[in-house]
Structures are given as structure tokens and as C-alpha cells.
Design an enzyme around this catalytic site. Structure first.
Site, PDB file in Angstrom:
ATOM      1  N   HIS A 292      -5.185  -0.972  -9.784  1.00 29.91           N
ATOM      2  CA  HIS A 292      -4.518  -1.067  -8.491  1.00 29.91           C
ATOM      3  C   HIS A 292      -5.168  -0.039  -7.565  1.00 29.91           C
ATOM      4  O   HIS A 292      -5.368   1.106  -7.958  1.00 29.91           O
ATOM      5  CB  HIS A 292      -3.030  -0.766  -8.657  1.00 29.91           C
ATOM      6  CG  HIS A 292      -2.188  -1.119  -7.481  1.00 29.91           C
ATOM      7  ND1 HIS A 292      -2.241  -0.422  -6.301  1.00 29.91           N
ATOM      8  CD2 HIS A 292      -1.277  -2.099  -7.278  1.00 29.91           C
ATOM      9  CE1 HIS A 292      -1.391  -0.964  -5.439  1.00 29.91           C
ATOM     10  NE2 HIS A 292      -0.789  -1.992  -6.015  1.00 29.91           N
TER      11      HIS A 292
ATOM     12  N   GLN B 238      -6.785  -4.935 -14.248  1.00 30.34           N
ATOM     13  CA  GLN B 238      -6.607  -4.674 -12.822  1.00 30.34           C
ATOM     14  C   GLN B 238      -6.369  -3.189 -12.567  1.00 30.34           C
ATOM     15  O   GLN B 238      -5.423  -2.606 -13.102  1.00 30.34           O
ATOM     16  CB  GLN B 238      -5.425  -5.463 -12.268  1.00 30.34           C
ATOM     17  CG  GLN B 238      -5.225  -5.221 -10.767  1.00 30.34           C
ATOM     18  CD  GLN B 238      -4.293  -6.230 -10.142  1.00 30.34           C
ATOM     19  OE1 GLN B 238      -3.078  -6.119 -10.276  1.00 30.34           O
ATOM     20  NE2 GLN B 238      -4.849  -7.228  -9.482  1.00 30.34           N
TER      21      GLN B 238
ATOM     22  N   PHE C 181       1.184 -10.197   1.671  1.00 33.09           N
ATOM     23  CA  PHE C 181       0.601  -9.423   0.589  1.00 33.09           C
ATOM     24  C   PHE C 181      -0.850  -9.831   0.424  1.00 33.09           C
ATOM     25  O   PHE C 181      -1.246 -10.920   0.822  1.00 33.09           O
ATOM     26  CB  PHE C 181       1.366  -9.688  -0.710  1.00 33.09           C
ATOM     27  CG  PHE C 181       1.867  -8.423  -1.373  1.00 33.09           C
ATOM     28  CD1 PHE C 181       2.672  -7.540  -0.684  1.00 33.09           C
ATOM     29  CD2 PHE C 181       1.528  -8.129  -2.687  1.00 33.09           C
ATOM     30  CE1 PHE C 181       3.139  -6.385  -1.297  1.00 33.09           C
ATOM     31  CE2 PHE C 181       1.997  -6.976  -3.305  1.00 33.09           C
ATOM     32  CZ  PHE C 181       2.792  -6.107  -2.613  1.00 33.09           C
TER      33      PHE C 181
ATOM     34  N   LEU D 262       2.332   4.409  -9.024  1.00 34.55           N
ATOM     35  CA  LEU D 262       1.986   3.368  -8.059  1.00 34.55           C
ATOM     36  C   LEU D 262       2.470   3.648  -6.636  1.00 34.55           C
ATOM     37  O   LEU D 262       3.572   4.134  -6.420  1.00 34.55           O
ATOM     38  CB  LEU D 262       2.622   2.060  -8.538  1.00 34.55           C
ATOM     39  CG  LEU D 262       2.091   0.799  -7.880  1.00 34.55           C
ATOM     40  CD1 LEU D 262       0.630   0.603  -8.236  1.00 34.55           C
ATOM     41  CD2 LEU D 262       2.907  -0.392  -8.336  1.00 34.55           C
TER      42      LEU D 262
ATOM     43  N   HIS E 290      -3.414  -0.722 -13.828  1.00 26.97           N
ATOM     44  CA  HIS E 290      -2.132  -1.277 -13.433  1.00 26.97           C
ATOM     45  C   HIS E 290      -1.708  -2.493 -14.237  1.00 26.97           C
ATOM     46  O   HIS E 290      -0.567  -2.614 -14.652  1.00 26.97           O
ATOM     47  CB  HIS E 290      -2.210  -1.638 -11.956  1.00 26.97           C
ATOM     48  CG  HIS E 290      -0.930  -2.147 -11.372  1.00 26.97           C
ATOM     49  ND1 HIS E 290       0.252  -1.456 -11.493  1.00 26.97           N
ATOM     50  CD2 HIS E 290      -0.643  -3.268 -10.663  1.00 26.97           C
ATOM     51  CE1 HIS E 290       1.207  -2.135 -10.882  1.00 26.97           C
ATOM     52  NE2 HIS E 290       0.703  -3.245 -10.391  1.00 26.97           N
TER      53      HIS E 290
ATOM     54  N   ARG F 179      -7.083  -6.835  -4.761  1.00 26.83           N
ATOM     55  CA  ARG F 179      -6.997  -5.479  -5.305  1.00 26.83           C
ATOM     56  C   ARG F 179      -8.310  -4.996  -5.907  1.00 26.83           C
ATOM     57  O   ARG F 179      -8.667  -3.822  -5.785  1.00 26.83           O
ATOM     58  CB  ARG F 179      -5.894  -5.430  -6.367  1.00 26.83           C
ATOM     59  CG  ARG F 179      -4.528  -5.544  -5.738  1.00 26.83           C
ATOM     60  CD  ARG F 179      -3.431  -5.645  -6.765  1.00 26.83           C
ATOM     61  NE  ARG F 179      -2.130  -5.566  -6.115  1.00 26.83           N
ATOM     62  CZ  ARG F 179      -0.977  -5.636  -6.748  1.00 26.83           C
ATOM     63  NH1 ARG F 179      -0.948  -5.809  -8.055  1.00 26.83           N
ATOM     64  NH2 ARG F 179       0.151  -5.556  -6.082  1.00 26.83           N
TER      65      ARG F 179
ATOM     66  N   GLU G 115       1.548  -1.913  -2.558  1.00 27.74           N
ATOM     67  CA  GLU G 115       0.722  -2.625  -1.596  1.00 27.74           C
ATOM     68  C   GLU G 115       1.524  -2.914  -0.329  1.00 27.74           C
ATOM     69  O   GLU G 115       0.959  -3.145   0.737  1.00 27.74           O
ATOM     70  CB  GLU G 115       0.276  -3.933  -2.256  1.00 27.74           C
ATOM     71  CG  GLU G 115      -0.797  -4.690  -1.534  1.00 27.74           C
ATOM     72  CD  GLU G 115      -1.387  -5.789  -2.426  1.00 27.74           C
ATOM     73  OE1 GLU G 115      -1.613  -5.550  -3.622  1.00 27.74           O
ATOM     74  OE2 GLU G 115      -1.613  -6.889  -1.918  1.00 27.74           O
TER      75      GLU G 115
END
Lengths: 287, 604
Positions: B236, B234, B121, B250, B380, B309, B253
């Protein structure tokens, strides 16, 4: 992705590239057609009322096909009826909150696109019928939460490794993942005639909780025995395999074939197998 | 006043996502009585939306991983504004918290030798995320829920908390109403844990549901607690952009983790164009190396799509602003291309990313195994929140604890994907235990009836205005538009000054909102009562963002585009001042102790 890659710059572009752009532009155009940006009018016939009673009320609004039924309900809420009661959360088919009956079919409002409905007719949106009504599209589903508690909880075998962890094969994990996908929308409970028409909520836990029982019984680590409960407390015998639950499951869980029937077989093996009965009798006598 | 029901618990947990459930389980395990309040039904909280996985340095896939590397990754991702004690505890305890879920029935994907599989990730040096396909959040919340219901916890579903009770400095409970009937309920408690999640509904484009209106942030603020790092929101990088009704939902990722690439309208893989200096050494030189990384080659470095991100989101905004966007104002995210690399790519994608496949097929009529997705940034996660003690999770107000997204500290200026699921496990447990200890020593005390009466009167006021007042939806809508436009991904002083003026006007409108119908399950009323919380957090975000005259992590200033070392030494803190005015301050960050400084140095 067979189209040759053309690049505007020598930048590293593994895969993707212009082929992706062309495919993306095609997809965007297709999706434009699907969502037919031209607005049109549709009528939603929404059940409004409370435990005491109510009826269908028509709302007419401008819509486009890219919208889902929940969007239409939200639009009604924002523009025409601020107090229209509806449950929802994720709006992506993952939380299972916005269950309703759309044109008579139990469905998630957030995953029902207007494009798949006949908008020349009013779209009826009603609350689930298997549960007591609270207001408008909201029903009292608390029974499902209480019934879940009656299932014996997960009881793992002793850890496999000295550090307290377990070893499991991916295939064994995969087998129960289907049941663990359940988002608890309770549409299967809603459509089940044992609950919906015969109101056997006290004697039968319904498809959702039979899926839960199957998940626990087939869990690679679980050691608990729920077979007797399934027969008596949970009323698995009431299910006569009409498979309506499987048909309405938004997660595509094969509820009847993969969860309920194997559980029924376990119950039958223990309680109704004549050979096993005989063995039990003999053993019993010996004692 | 209108009547109310009274319930009493040692520990009251507000919010039943992952953090709230974990806190309630921990408190119950301490032997105290626990109440758990949630706005929705149990098990519906936003944790279900988490897709990628829970970050924990178990080293099952790459044994070079350790808590030290995880700690260093978290600090680097947070641009060193993190509460380092939280980052340390988080990295150390996450593996045990994940394994514990397995003992409660969670089933993660497996390695060939049968242990918990871990995936790559963004910002994590080694494959570290325990996961179940792309529905890890559902697996976690269901595990916690199914375990939690057998721990003697009293669950109060569909209850909204309006205000926290205080006795002197100490928080001693909460006052709210049940959404079903609109009846008031008083919760007396020895300690309260806030686990209310985020603030996404302050913005127009968001992955968050209606619930995320900053309730915990606002409740704590009004109870006198300090908020921290509120400028760090944040965005995203990959939300859906089309059709309009799904904008913001969403796109995990995990798509990029499995080899998905970002492409602009010119066919260029633009993420290679701008790699931040502090990640250069960890980023692949070319596409081939990036692909090998996603396939588990330990000698390869990560592709630039897996940079943090904040950076990926800004690169997408740049492409769109400079005219290289997709037809609906995003860029392309292509996973279908891996057919060039894998013989059974279509089946592989469906297996690894089932929810994404389903989501695009059903909502956008796009088959992601053969077509690229259109994606763009979506609001997000809130890095900022209630300022807490790193070990106990107690806020600056005695008896008030916070865990999960509504608490600040762990993530600093930017959260790494996968660190929120582990955050809520580690700090949910710690908050629950600390609250139980506190409650044992501090019993519920007298209740200030006048305060209850005022809260009830205020809550019912919109009914008095009825149709004479404006509807709550319009005010909420205008707030979301304004925050999106003026305090979004790219910020400027003049725009944010306008936002403050706009907020003042919106506050006045919110005070005049009217509600029709009755108190039973009335969403218009519920929205009216959420509004003040949204306005409070929006003001906190705007004031904090104005004060930070630099760009760092999730906070990007067009007028101060560079990072400034002068801003690396403090956290922005917001408090309710005398006369109810919002006050901003700066709290110095204590220096890293030598053993942690050494870890950071070793992992540069």
C-alpha cells in the site's frame, strides 16, 4: 497554508507545494522532539501469573518516547520473557484487543505513548480486574460475548423502496454512529464498579452492552422493543451514573449521557411514570 | 498421545474476519451445523482495519456506473491475470451483498436522497465505495458479527489450526489447539472453508497484525492444494513512517480520495510526472481537474494520486531513492491544503477522516488538518493465494474451500482499493453455500490417529528443546528483515536467489526453535508454531517472483522493468511436490468469453 507557493517546476501542484514541505519539515522536527530519539531506560512493573495468583515483576529496558506501552511489552516479550501473555491485534486503536490497566488507569496499550507517562517511576501494567485472569495480561472476557447474545437482535422495518432498500437521512444515521464506533475493548466494563467491585455480571450487562442497546433502540430502521429487557434482564437500574465508563472510553463515546441516560428515561417513562401507570390501569379495567 | 477434545460440524470455517463470518452465515442459512474458528477474539480480525469502503456498482452517486464498468476496472487493475469468472461474479453480486448488510443493521453514509453514499477510490472509474467515514471495516465486521451470533454458529475463539485432516484426497476437518490453555482440539467436518487472510507478517514493514502469517495458504499447500499468483503482494503506498513504533500502520486511500496530494521534498506534486499509458485517458490533465473530480464533478477525471496502488507505491519509492524524500524516508501526503478550496476545511477533514485525524494526533502528534503527513509504502495485501473455482470457491482439493484474502483470482496482479471488502462478502457467501452443499453429500469420515499424533508431537517439540533452542521471535524478525530487503517492492534475480538461500537457513533455525514456560497462553510458543507457515509462504512468494521475468501489477523487477506480453497468458502456480519439495508451474489463463471481451473492449 498561507505561505506563497514556490515551485521548482511548472508541474501542476494544486495546494501543497513548498508550503506543505515547510509545514511537513516542521511537523517532522516536532515529532522528532516528541519522540526524542535519544534512548533512555524505563522500568515496567508487569503483573505476571494466572488464575491461581501472581504478582508484579519489574523489567527494565531501553525506550524512546515515540513508543507506546504495547511496544515496551513486545520488547520485553522478544528479549526478556518470551512467554509474557498479552492480547493485541491492530496496534492502531481500532480493534480493542490490548486493554490493560496502566498505572491503575484502564487504557489501550497501543494508544498510550510513553511520552505521556512519568518514566522516572516504574510503569505498572496490570490485567483488567473486572474479568477472571487467564495469564499475565490476558483475561477471560468471554462473558461479554455471551451477554451480547442476550440482547434482542436488530429487526428492521419493511423496506422503503420496491427494490428492497431503505431511505435514511444522514442526520439519523449520524445519531447512532457514535455508538457504532465502539471497538469492544471492554474498558468501560472493566471500570464499572457494578461489575468490578460488586460482580453483578449475572444481573447487569454493563456499559458496553447498554451502548449496544442504545445503538439498536435509536437505529433508524429498528422496530424491536428492548425497554422491558433493559429494566429486568439487563439491570439498567444498577447504573448510578458515575460516568467512569465515559471517562475511559478510548473512542470518546459519551456513554453515560448519550446512551445510558436516554435508555433510563425510556424505562422510567414506561414503568415509573404515574400518569402512564394510571392510563394503563384504566385501559386495563376497560378490557 | 496427549488427549484432545473432539467437536463435529458439517462445515468448519477457519478465520473470522469478513470472509469467514460471511461464509459461516451462508453455511448456517443452508441449514447445516457450522463451526467458526479464529485465532483472536471474535470481531478483532483485520477487517476492522479496512477504512475506505466496499466497492459495489450501485450507481447511487453516478448512474453511469454498472457491473460492467466495475468488471472492466477490476480486470484493468489486475492487468488481466484475474480469474475473469470471479471478476464477473464479484461485479454483479457486490451491490446485493452490500444492501444485505443494511438489512442486518449496517449504517452507511447517505446520499442527499437517503440512499447509500459512494466515494471515489483509486482505479474505480465512478464513485463506487459504500462507506462509513473511514471506519467501514469496523462497521462491516460488527454487522456480520452481531448478525452471525444469532444464526446458531458455534464460535471457537482463540484457537489455532495446525493441520488439515484428510481422508484420501478429501479434506475432512482440522486439528489445532486453544491458545488459552494449549489443549488440542479435533474438528471433524464434511467441508472446510479457509478464510485466514493474508501474509503481511512475512515482511518487516506491514499494516498487518500478528495474525497474518499465511496460515490458510500453508494449510492448503500441505493438504495438496495449489497456490496461485504468489508473486503478487500489494504494498500500500501510504503507511505511517514515523515514529518507528507505528511504521507501517495504514493511512487510508480515502485521504487522497478526499483531495489529499503527494508532495516530494522539493514541493513538487510528483504523481503527475509518470502516468501509465493505459490510464492516461482517465487521468486529470491538471491539478484543478483532479480537485474537481474529488469534489464529485462528473466531467472531471481522477487525479494521479488515485492511480492504482502498485504504481503510486513505486513512484514514492522512486522519489525517496532519488533523494527527494521526507526527513524520515517517506514523502508528504497533504490534505490540509484543501483549506484553500473549502471554507470549513478543518471540520470537513475531521468529519470525513475521523480515524486518520485521531491516529496521527495520538500516535505522531501531527494535526492533519494543518500539517502534512509523512507516508511510505507498507505491506498490505496478498493478491495471490489458494487457487479456487470461480463459482464454488473450492480449491483443487475436494472439500476444501477458500474465500477472501487467502484465495486467489479476483484481483489478478493488483487489487483495487475497496474490492477486498466486496470480495469477502461475495465469495464468503459463495464459499459458505458451496461448502454446505458439499458437506451434505460428504459426511465426516474416519480419523487418521497417526497423523494427529504426529501433528501434536511436532507442535510440542519446541518445549522439549526449551532454553537450548533459539527463541522464535529472533527467527521471525530475521525473516521479516530479509523478505523486506530481498523480495520487497523492487525485486532482482540475484537478491531473490540470496533470499532462497536465506530461507533454507531460516528453515533450519525454525526447526530448532525452543520455547520456555508452559502451554497456557504462551506467545513464544504461538510464534514458534506460526513460523513454518511464514516460511512456506515466503518461499512461495520468492519462487513465483523469480519465475515472472517481467514487471506487472504488484510485482516489479528491476532487471525486467517492462511488462512482457509473453507473461500475460498464465498464472504462476505452486504445489507441494513429491518428497515435499515446492514445485512451480504455469497454468494458462482461459480466454475471455466474447461477452466479457466485449465489455473490456467497450471500457478501454
Amino acid at each position: 497554508m498561507s505561505a506563497p507557493e514556490t515551485r521548482t517546476a511548472p508541474a501542476p501542484t494544486a495546494g501543497g507545494g513548498m508550503a506543505a514541505v515547510e509545514a511537513g519539515a516542521r511537523a517532522a522536527a516536532k515529532s522528532d522532539r516528541a519522540t526524542s530519539s535519544a534512548a533512555k531506560t524505563a522500568t515496567f512493573r508487569v503483573w505476571r501469573g494466572d488464575a491461581a495468583g501472581g504478582g508484579l515483576v519489574d523489567f527494565t529496558l531501553q525506550v524512546s518516547d515515540g513508543m507506546v506501552v504495547l511496544d515496551a511489552i513486545h520488547q520485553i516479550q522478544a528479549e526478556q520473557a518470551n512467554d509474557l501473555a498479552v492480547r493485541w491485534n491492530c496496534k492502531a486503536g481500532k480493534c480493542g484487543s490490548c486493554s490493560a490497566e496502566i498505572n491503575g488507569m484502564p487504557r489501550l496499550m497501543c494508544m498510550t505513548r510513553l511520552g505521556e507517562l512519568d518514566l522516572s517511576q516504574p510503569v505498572t501494567v496490570e490485567p483488567m480486574r473486572a474479568f477472571p485472569r487467564i495469564r499475565d495480561l490476558v483475561t477471560d472476557v468471554s462473558w461479554n460475548f455471551a451477554a451480547k447474545k442476550s440482547l434482542k437482535p436488530f429487526k428492521p422495518r419493511a423496506p422503503d423502496a420496491p427494490d428492497g432498500t431503505w431511505r435514511m437521512d444522514q442526520r439519523d444515521v449520524d445519531r447512532v454512529q457514535e455508538f457504532r464506533k465502539c471497538i469492544e475493548c471492554f474498558l468501560c466494563q472493566d471500570v464499572c464498579h457494578v461489575l468490578r467491585d460488586h460482580h453483578k455480571h449475572d444481573e447487569f450487562v454493563g456499559p458496553r452492552l447498554l451502548v449496544q442497546a442504545a445503538m439498536l433502540e435509536m437505529h433508524p430502521l429498528d422496530t424491536e422493543d428492548r425497554v422491558d429487557d433493559l429494566r429486568r434482564a439487563h439491570g439498567i437500574g444498577y447504573c448510578n451514573i458515575t460516568k467512569c465508563c465515559t471517562k475511559v472510553c478510548p473512542e470518546g463515546i459519551t456513554i453515560t449521557d448519550n446512551a445510558i441516560i436516554p435508555l433510563k428515561e425510556r424505562v422510567v417513562d414506561r414503568h415509573f411514570d404515574p400518569l402512564a401507570k394510571l392510563v394503563q390501569l384504566v385501559r386495563g379495567r376497560k378490557r | 498421545m496427549a488427549g484432545y477434545e473432539t467437536v463435529e460440524h458439517d462445515v468448519l470455517v477457519i478465520g473470522a474476519g469478513g470472509a469467514g463470518l460471511r461464509a459461516a452465515i451462508a453455511a448456517a442459512a443452508e441449514g447445516v451445523s457450522v463451526g467458526l474458528v479464529c485465532k483472536s477474539l471474535l470481531g478483532k480480525a483485520h477487517t476492522v482495519m479496512a477504512e475506505g469502503g466496499a466497492a459495489a456498482a450501485m450507481g447511487n452517486v453516478d448512474d453511469r456506473d454498472s457491473w460492467k464498468v466495475h468488471f472492466a476496472d477490476t480486470m484493468r487493475g489486475g492487468q488481466y491475470l484475474n480469474n475473469w469468472r470471479m471478476a464477473e461474479l464479484h461485479a454483479q453480486e457486490a451491490p446485493d451483498r452490500v444492501r444485505e448488510l443494511e438489512a442486518w443493521g449496517a449504517l452507511f453514509d447517505r446520499t442527499p436522497d437517503g440512499r447509500i453514499l459512494q466515494r471515489n477510490f483509486g482505479g474505480h472509474r465512478y464513485p463506487r465505495l459504500a462507506h462509513v467515514g473511514d471506519r467501514t471495516g469496523l462497521e462491516m465486521i460488527r454487522t456480520l458479527q452481531d448478525h452471525g451470533i444469532h444464526q446458531g454458529i458455534d464460535v471457537h475463539m482463540e484457537v489455532t489450526v495446525l493441520t488439515l485432516l484428510r481422508d484420501g484426497d478429501r479434506v475432512t476437518g482440522a486439528f489445532g489447539y486453544d491458545r488459552e490453555r494449549g489443549r488440542f482440539r479435533l474438528f471433524r467436518a464434511g467441508a472446510v472453508v479457509l478464510a485466514t487472510g493474508g501474509i503481511g507478517r512475512a515482511y518487516k514493514i506491514t499494516s498487518n497484525s500478528w495474525e497474518y502469517t499465511g496460515d490458510g495458504h500453508a494449510l492448503a499447500y500441505h493438504a495438496g492444494a495449489a497456490l496461485m499468483d504468489m508473486e503478487f503482494v500489494q504494498f500500500h503506498p501510504t503507511g505511517m513512517v514515523w515514529p518507528p513504533s507505528v511504521r507501517g500502520i495504514l493511512v487510508t486511500e480515502g485521504v487522497r480520495g478526499e483531495g489529499g496530494v503527494l508532495i516530494n521534498s522539493e514541493g513538487r506534486r510528483f504523481m503527475f510526472d509518470d502516468i501509465p499509458e493505459n490510464y492516461r485517458g482517465q487521468t486529470a490533465d491538471d491539478a484543478e481537474e483532479g480537485w474537481r473530480y474529488t469534489q464529485g464533478d462528473k466531467d472531471a477525471r481522477r487525479p494521479p494520486e488515485l492511480l492504482t496502488r502498485d504504481h503510486v507505491a513505486r513512484c514514492i519509492v522512486r522519489e525517496v531513492r532519488e533523494g527527494r524524500g521526507s526527513p524520515h524516508g517517506g514523502v508528504y501526503l497533504d490534505i490540509a491544503w484543501i483549506a484553500q478550496k473549502l471554507p470549513d476545511a478543518k471540520a470537513h477533514i475531521r468529519k470525513k477522516l475521523p480515524s486518520m485525524y485521531h491516529q496521527f494526533k495520538q500516535l505522531a502528534e501531527i494535526d492533519i488538518t494543518s500539517e502534512p503527513m509523512e507516508v511510505g509504502p507498507t505491506t498490505h495485501y496478498m493478491m495471490g493465494g489458494i487457487r479456487v473455482d470461480g463459482d464454488t470457491q473450492m480449491s483443487t482439493v475436494p472439500g476444501l474451500f477458500a474465500a477472501g484474502e487467502c484465495a486467489a483470482g479476483l484481483h489478478g496482479a493488483n487489487r483495487l482499493g475497496g474490492n477486498s471488502l466486496s470480495d469477502l462478502l461475495v465469495f464468503g457467501k459463495r464459499a459458505g453455500e458451496s461448502a454446505a452443499r458439499f458437506a451434505r453429500e460428504n459426511r465426516a469420515s474416519t480419523v487418521d490417529e497417526a497423523a494427529l499424533e504426529a501433528a501434536a508431537r511436532e507442535a510440542l517439540a519446541p518445549f522439549d528443546r526449551g532454553t537450548e533452542g533459539e527463541g522464535a521471535y529472533q527467527v521471525q524478525h530475521d525473516l521479516q528483515e530479509m523478505m523486506q530487503d530481498l523480495v520487497g517492492i523492487v525485486r532482482r534475480e540475484d537478491e531473490m536467489e540470496r533470499a532462497l538461500e536465506g530461507l533454507a537457513a531460516l528453515n533450519e533455525r525454525a526447526a530448532r526453535v525452543g520455547v520456555t514456560g508452559n502451554r497456557e497462553y504462551n506467545p513464544g510458543w504461538h510464534t514458534a508454531l506460526d513460523l513454518p507457515n511464514l516460511l512456506t509462504v515466503s518461499e512461495a512468494i520468492t519462487r513465483s517472483a523469480l519465475d515472472r521475468k517481467e514487471s506487472r501489477g504488484g510485482h516489479f523487477r528491476d532487471d525486467f522493468p517492462e511488462k512482457d506480453a509473453a507473461f500475460s497468458t498464465f498464472n504462476t502456480v505452486i504445489r507441494k511436490g513429491e518428497g515435499g519439495r515446492m514445485e512451480l508451474g504455469r497454468e494458462p489463463i482461459p480466454p475471455l468469453p466474447p461477452h466479457l471481451a466485449q465489455i473490456v473492449e467497450e471500457n478501454r
